[in-house]
Write an enzyme that holds these catalytic residues in place. Structure first.
Site, PDB file in Angstrom:
ATOM      1  N   GLY A  44     -26.684  32.011  17.251  1.00 26.34           N
ATOM      2  CA  GLY A  44     -26.452  32.658  15.962  1.00 26.34           C
ATOM      3  C   GLY A  44     -26.430  34.154  16.158  1.00 26.34           C
ATOM      4  O   GLY A  44     -26.390  34.640  17.296  1.00 26.34           O
ATOM      5  N   TYR A  46     -28.791  36.123  15.786  1.00 23.99           N
ATOM      6  CA  TYR A  46     -30.062  36.537  16.398  1.00 23.99           C
ATOM      7  C   TYR A  46     -29.990  36.499  17.930  1.00 23.99           C
ATOM      8  O   TYR A  46     -30.684  37.230  18.624  1.00 23.99           O
ATOM      9  CB  TYR A  46     -31.193  35.602  15.936  1.00 23.99           C
ATOM     10  N   VAL A  49     -30.694  29.756  21.610  1.00 17.90           N
ATOM     11  CA  VAL A  49     -31.794  28.897  22.051  1.00 17.90           C
ATOM     12  C   VAL A  49     -31.288  28.099  23.237  1.00 17.90           C
ATOM     13  O   VAL A  49     -30.230  27.461  23.159  1.00 17.90           O
ATOM     14  CB  VAL A  49     -32.257  27.951  20.924  1.00 17.90           C
ATOM     15  N   ASP A 156     -36.532  29.918   4.382  1.00 16.95           N
ATOM     16  CA  ASP A 156     -35.259  29.492   4.967  1.00 16.95           C
ATOM     17  C   ASP A 156     -35.250  27.979   5.193  1.00 16.95           C
ATOM     18  O   ASP A 156     -34.797  27.505   6.239  1.00 16.95           O
ATOM     19  CB  ASP A 156     -35.020  30.240   6.287  1.00 16.95           C
TER      20      ASP A 156
END
Length: 301
Positions: A44, A46, A49, A156
């Site tokens: 994303g 950010y 992962v 969220d």
């Protein structure tokens, strides 16, 4: 975080101390020197992962890598420390005692959810089997109750942030605590309003703020349950400009001649009562998430 006999300010102070200590002890290391990346699990704005294998041996480790150019050090420490505090609960994704920074990223370890997230289970327009929905509802209600008892608001709650450990939803966990804040914090208007956002948040404009409360999570949780049952969102945005929300709002408000909206007619009377209590338009009167447990023995659809 401590129990809720501590007020929000004390929780904030506790979190600040933990962040300061973690920041002092966090080592510098380069990802490639210490880990071999096996697979990307998600990405994303950010960062990403990844599933990794430590080069010095040991079990595979999931690392959340957050780009320094997009992430303040303080925001990283807040997310990691909150995740650590919540790791004791079986329905919250566990953070591992692994955190470091490289030249380009902040990173912390978390447990692997081998079956992905709830988005992967849903087909558009098709709900999940009622048994699976109820398993998700029960575990997520407990996760939210745990967070709220510690004066934390997730902010969220959505399909993407519910991680699966099997495809039968026998074990699911709430993850991604990047937006989590202490109850009572001031939050402003959202840049991209999601279908999960409650009407009081959708009404904010410009520099308007509201005091963060657990009722925001409850609304998002109810929208998520609607999605799991039907395979679609109840509305695009919880505002009067949205015809589906306007229909719901009129029915919820008891406007004469306004019956159950078409997209809600597949629910049982018990499920409608539960959802209406979770989606009360007045945030002060919304039921807590844990109340879902009272409805698990009733048919939902």
């Amino acid at each position: 975080m401590e129990e809720s006999d501590e007020d929000g300010e004390d929780n904030e102070e506790f979190l600040e101390r933990l962040m300061a200590q973690t920041g002092r002890e966090m080592p510098q290391r380069e990802l490639e020197e210490h880990y071999a990346v096996l697979e990307e699990l998600g990405s994303g704005t950010y960062g990403r992962v990844v599933l990794t294998e430590p080069r010095d041996g040991g079990s595979p480790v999931v690392l959340k890598l957050m780009l320094k150019e997009k992430t303040e050090r303080r925001a990283f420490l807040r997310e990691y420390c909150i995740a650590l505090c919540l790791s004791s609960h079986t329905a919250c994704l566990r953070a591992l005692p692994v955190a470091f920074e490289s030249a380009t990223h902040f990173a912390f370890g978390q447990e692997l959810a081998p079956a992905g997230d709830l988005c992967a289970l849903l087909n558009p327009g098709e709900g999940l089997a009622e048994e699976l929905v109820k398993r998700c509802a029960s575990q997520l209600a407990e996760a939210l109750d745990f967070m709220h008892s510690r004066a934390l608001v997730h902010r969220d709650v959505k399909l993407d942030n519910v991680l699966l450990f099997d495809h039968e939803c026998r074990r699911v966990k709430l993850g991604d605590f990047g937006l989590t804040r202490v109850q009572g914090s001031a939050v402003g208007a959202m840049s991209g309003t999601l279908p999960y956002a409650p009407p009081e948040l959708c009404l904010l404009q410009g520099s308007d703020t509201l005091e963060l409360d657990s009722s925001l999570d409850v609304w998002a949780f109810a929208v998520l349950l609607f999605c799991l049952c039907t395979g679609c969102f109840p509305w695009a945005v919880a505002a009067s400009s949205d015809p589906q929300f306007e229909d719901f709002s009129a029915w919820q408000g008891g406007v004469a001649g306004r019956g159950v909206p078409a997209s809600w007619q597949g629910f049982s009377s018990g499920a409608l009562e539960m959802l209406r209590r979770l989606l009360t338009l007045d945030p002060d009167r919304r039921s807590p998430a844990i109340e879902v447990q009272k409805y698990l023995s009733l048919p939902w659809v």
